[in-house]
Write an enzyme that holds these catalytic residues in place. Structure first.
Site, PDB file in Angstrom:
ATOM      1  N   ASP A  22       0.836  -1.208   0.000  1.00 19.72           N
ATOM      2  CA  ASP A  22       0.000   0.000   0.000  1.00 19.72           C
ATOM      3  C   ASP A  22       0.871   1.259   0.000  1.00 19.72           C
ATOM      4  O   ASP A  22       1.989   1.239   0.505  1.00 19.72           O
ATOM      5  CB  ASP A  22      -0.906  -0.031   1.246  1.00 19.72           C
ATOM      6  CG  ASP A  22      -2.037   0.973   1.139  1.00 19.72           C
ATOM      7  OD1 ASP A  22      -2.296   1.481   0.028  1.00 19.72           O
ATOM      8  OD2 ASP A  22      -2.663   1.265   2.172  1.00 19.72           O
ATOM      9  N   ARG A  35       0.160   9.036 -10.296  1.00 22.98           N
ATOM     10  CA  ARG A  35       0.011   7.791  -9.523  1.00 22.98           C
ATOM     11  C   ARG A  35       0.682   6.622 -10.228  1.00 22.98           C
ATOM     12  O   ARG A  35       1.247   5.736  -9.606  1.00 22.98           O
ATOM     13  CB  ARG A  35      -1.485   7.488  -9.307  1.00 22.98           C
ATOM     14  CG  ARG A  35      -2.170   8.451  -8.369  1.00 22.98           C
ATOM     15  CD  ARG A  35      -3.653   8.118  -8.247  1.00 22.98           C
ATOM     16  NE  ARG A  35      -3.857   6.780  -7.711  1.00 22.98           N
ATOM     17  CZ  ARG A  35      -3.854   6.485  -6.410  1.00 22.98           C
ATOM     18  NH1 ARG A  35      -3.686   7.430  -5.518  1.00 22.98           N
ATOM     19  NH2 ARG A  35      -4.042   5.251  -6.000  1.00 22.98           N
ATOM     20  N   HIS A  39       3.071   3.282  -8.943  1.00 26.80           N
ATOM     21  CA  HIS A  39       2.904   1.848  -9.221  1.00 26.80           C
ATOM     22  C   HIS A  39       4.164   1.288  -9.892  1.00 26.80           C
ATOM     23  O   HIS A  39       4.581   0.165  -9.607  1.00 26.80           O
ATOM     24  CB  HIS A  39       1.678   1.604 -10.098  1.00 26.80           C
ATOM     25  CG  HIS A  39       0.380   2.001  -9.432  1.00 26.80           C
ATOM     26  ND1 HIS A  39       0.066   1.637  -8.151  1.00 26.80           N
ATOM     27  CD2 HIS A  39      -0.679   2.731  -9.878  1.00 26.80           C
ATOM     28  CE1 HIS A  39      -1.128   2.122  -7.822  1.00 26.80           C
ATOM     29  NE2 HIS A  39      -1.598   2.790  -8.857  1.00 26.80           N
ATOM     30  N   SER A  67      -7.154  -5.672  -5.971  1.00 27.26           N
ATOM     31  CA  SER A  67      -8.292  -6.240  -5.230  1.00 27.26           C
ATOM     32  C   SER A  67      -9.564  -6.207  -6.074  1.00 27.26           C
ATOM     33  O   SER A  67      -9.643  -5.477  -7.073  1.00 27.26           O
ATOM     34  CB  SER A  67      -8.514  -5.448  -3.940  1.00 27.26           C
ATOM     35  OG  SER A  67      -9.097  -4.193  -4.246  1.00 27.26           O
ATOM     36  N   LEU A 133      10.821 -20.774  -4.547  1.00 28.43           N
ATOM     37  CA  LEU A 133       9.881 -19.815  -3.941  1.00 28.43           C
ATOM     38  C   LEU A 133       8.585 -19.820  -4.751  1.00 28.43           C
ATOM     39  O   LEU A 133       8.623 -19.763  -5.976  1.00 28.43           O
ATOM     40  CB  LEU A 133      10.504 -18.404  -3.980  1.00 28.43           C
ATOM     41  CG  LEU A 133       9.623 -17.227  -3.569  1.00 28.43           C
ATOM     42  CD1 LEU A 133       9.303 -17.272  -2.071  1.00 28.43           C
ATOM     43  CD2 LEU A 133      10.316 -15.888  -3.880  1.00 28.43           C
TER      44      LEU A 133
HETATM   45  C1  FPP Z   1      -1.727   0.155  -3.440  1.00 27.55           C
HETATM   46  O1  FPP Z   1      -1.335   1.499  -3.509  1.00 27.55           O
HETATM   47  C2  FPP Z   1      -1.169  -0.606  -4.519  1.00 27.55           C
HETATM   48  C3  FPP Z   1      -1.887  -1.175  -5.548  1.00 27.55           C
HETATM   49  C4  FPP Z   1      -3.347  -1.043  -5.654  1.00 27.55           C
HETATM   50  C5  FPP Z   1      -1.240  -1.887  -6.650  1.00 27.55           C
HETATM   51  C6  FPP Z   1      -0.022  -2.692  -6.362  1.00 27.55           C
HETATM   52  C7  FPP Z   1       0.718  -2.877  -7.642  1.00 27.55           C
HETATM   53  C8  FPP Z   1       2.057  -2.851  -7.812  1.00 27.55           C
HETATM   54  C9  FPP Z   1       3.015  -2.763  -6.704  1.00 27.55           C
HETATM   55  C10 FPP Z   1       2.655  -2.854  -9.166  1.00 27.55           C
HETATM   56  C11 FPP Z   1       2.743  -4.082  -9.979  1.00 27.55           C
HETATM   57  C12 FPP Z   1       2.659  -5.399  -9.325  1.00 27.55           C
HETATM   58  C13 FPP Z   1       3.170  -6.534  -9.859  1.00 27.55           C
HETATM   59  C14 FPP Z   1       2.919  -7.834  -9.204  1.00 27.55           C
HETATM   60  C15 FPP Z   1       3.996  -6.510 -11.070  1.00 27.55           C
HETATM   61  P1  FPP Z   1      -2.438   2.621  -3.644  1.00 27.55           P
HETATM   62  O2  FPP Z   1      -2.553   2.986  -5.070  1.00 27.55           O
HETATM   63  O3  FPP Z   1      -3.719   2.190  -2.994  1.00 27.55           O
HETATM   64  O4  FPP Z   1      -1.767   3.781  -2.803  1.00 27.55           O
HETATM   65  P2  FPP Z   1      -2.485   4.932  -1.991  1.00 27.55           P
HETATM   66  O5  FPP Z   1      -3.278   4.265  -0.892  1.00 27.55           O
HETATM   67  O6  FPP Z   1      -1.346   5.730  -1.463  1.00 27.55           O
HETATM   68  O7  FPP Z   1      -3.343   5.700  -2.953  1.00 27.55           O
END
Ligand code: FPP
Length: 242
Positions: A22, A35, A39, A67, A133
Site C-alpha cells: 500500500d 500515480r 505503481h 483487489s 519460492l
Molecule cells: C496500493 O497502492 C497498490 C496497488 C493497488 C497496486 C499494487 C501494484 C504494484 C506494486 C505494481 C505491480 C505489481 C506486480 C505484481 C507486477 P495505492 O494505489 O492504494 O496507494 P495509496 O493508498 O497511497 O493511494
C-alpha cells in the site's frame, strides 16, 4: 511499527510472507508525480522483495496486487496497473527462472483482460517446475468472494453426493480456497501505516503475525523486509495455547 534491527538467519524464518502493498499513490503524490509512477516504482520493490525472499529462504510470498474493489478506480489507473502486470510478465521471466520462482495467481483471473490472463497462464506453465519460492499474486482478489466461491463448489459437490456435511472441517474447507496447497502466512506485512486487512486472506491469516510499517510500498526494499522478519522473530507464537 517498523523496526531497524537485523534478522537472525539462525532463527526461524517465516515460511510464508503475505504483503498488502500500500502507498503507491501517496508516494507519487509526495513527489508531485502521477500515480502511475508510484505503481511503477512499486513494481521495482516487488522485484527486490522476490530476490530477497529467495536469498533469505522464504518459501512462499503472496502479494496483494489488485483487489476486487480496485476495479472501481478510474479506467486509466486500472489499465496502467494491467499494463505494468503485462510488462512484468514479459520482462521478468528470466528473473523468475534464475531464482527458481513459481508463479501462481489467486483471485478471479477470468475478470482480467484477455491478454493479461493469457500471459499469466503462460508464465504459470513455464515456471511450474520451479521449486525455490512460490509467488502467489492476488489479482481481482477479495477474500469474502474467495470464501463464497469455495462454499459454492462445496455445495455443488455435496448435492452430487461427493462430500458429506459431516465430513467438513477447517482443513477440508481450506482445500476449496484459491490458496489450496499453500500453507497459511506466518507473517503479514502492510505498508503505508494503515491498520486494515482490506478483504485479504481473511481465512488464511487467522494465526499470522502482523507487521505494519509506515514506509510506502515503493520505498519498501530489502532492509525493510529484513526488519519485518526481525520483528517476526521477536514474537512468541502460541496459537491459542500457553
Ligand atoms: C496500493 O497502492 C497498490 C496497488 C493497488 C497496486 C499494487 C501494484 C504494484 C506494486 C505494481 C505491480 C505489481 C506486480 C505484481 C507486477 P495505492 O494505489 O492504494 O496507494 P495509496 O493508498 O497511497 O493511494
Amino acid at each position: 511499527m517498523s523496526t531497524v534491527a537485523a534478522y537472525d538467519p539462525d532463527k526461524e524464518i517465516p515460511r510464508h510472507i503475505a504483503i498488502i502493498m500500500d502507498g503507491n499513490g501517496r508516494w507519487a503524490k509526495s513527489r508531485d508525480l502521477p500515480r502511475r509512477d508510484g505503481h511503477r516504482a512499486g513494481a521495482e520493490s516487488v522485484e527486490e522483495c522476490l530476490k530477497a525472499c529467495g536469498d533469505i529462504g522464504v518459501e512462499y510470498l503472496t502479494l496483494y496486487a489488485f483487489s476486487s474493489e480496485n476495479w472501481k478506480r478510474p479506467e486509466a489507473e486500472v489499465s496502467a496497473l494491467m499494463g505494468l502486470l503485462a510488462l512484468f510478465l514479459r520482462e521478468k521471466l528470466p528473473l523468475l527462472m534464475e531464482n527458481g520462482i513459481r508463479l501462481k495467481v489467486i483471485g478471479e483471473i477470468d475478470r482480467l483482460p484477455d491478454s493479461n490472463r493469457k500471459a499469466l497462464l503462460k508464465t504459470m506453465e513455464k515456471t511450474s517446475g520451479n521449486d525455490r519460492l512460490v509467488l502467489s499474486v492476488a489479482l481481482s482478489y477479495g477474500s469474502r468472494e474467495e470464501i463464497v466461491r469455495a462454499t459454492k463448489k462445496l455445495m455443488v459437490e455435496a448435492k452430487e453426493g461427493k462430500v458429506s456435511p459431516e465430513a467438513l472441517n477447517p482443513d477440508m474447507f481450506a482445500n476449496y480456497l484459491d490458496t489450496a496447497g499453500t500453507p497459511d502466512p506466518d507473517l503479514l506485512i502492510r505498508t503505508s501505516g494503515e491498520f486494515r486487512i482490506s478483504n485479504f486472506l481473511l481465512w488464511q491469516i487467522s494465526y499470522s503475525e502482523i507487521h505494519i510499517t509506515d514506509v510506502f510500498w515503493p520505498d519498501f526494499r530489502r532492509p525493510n523486509l529484513e526488519a519485518a522478519i526481525a520483528d517476526y522473530q521477536r514474537r512468541h507464537r502460541r496459537y491459542g495455547g500457553l
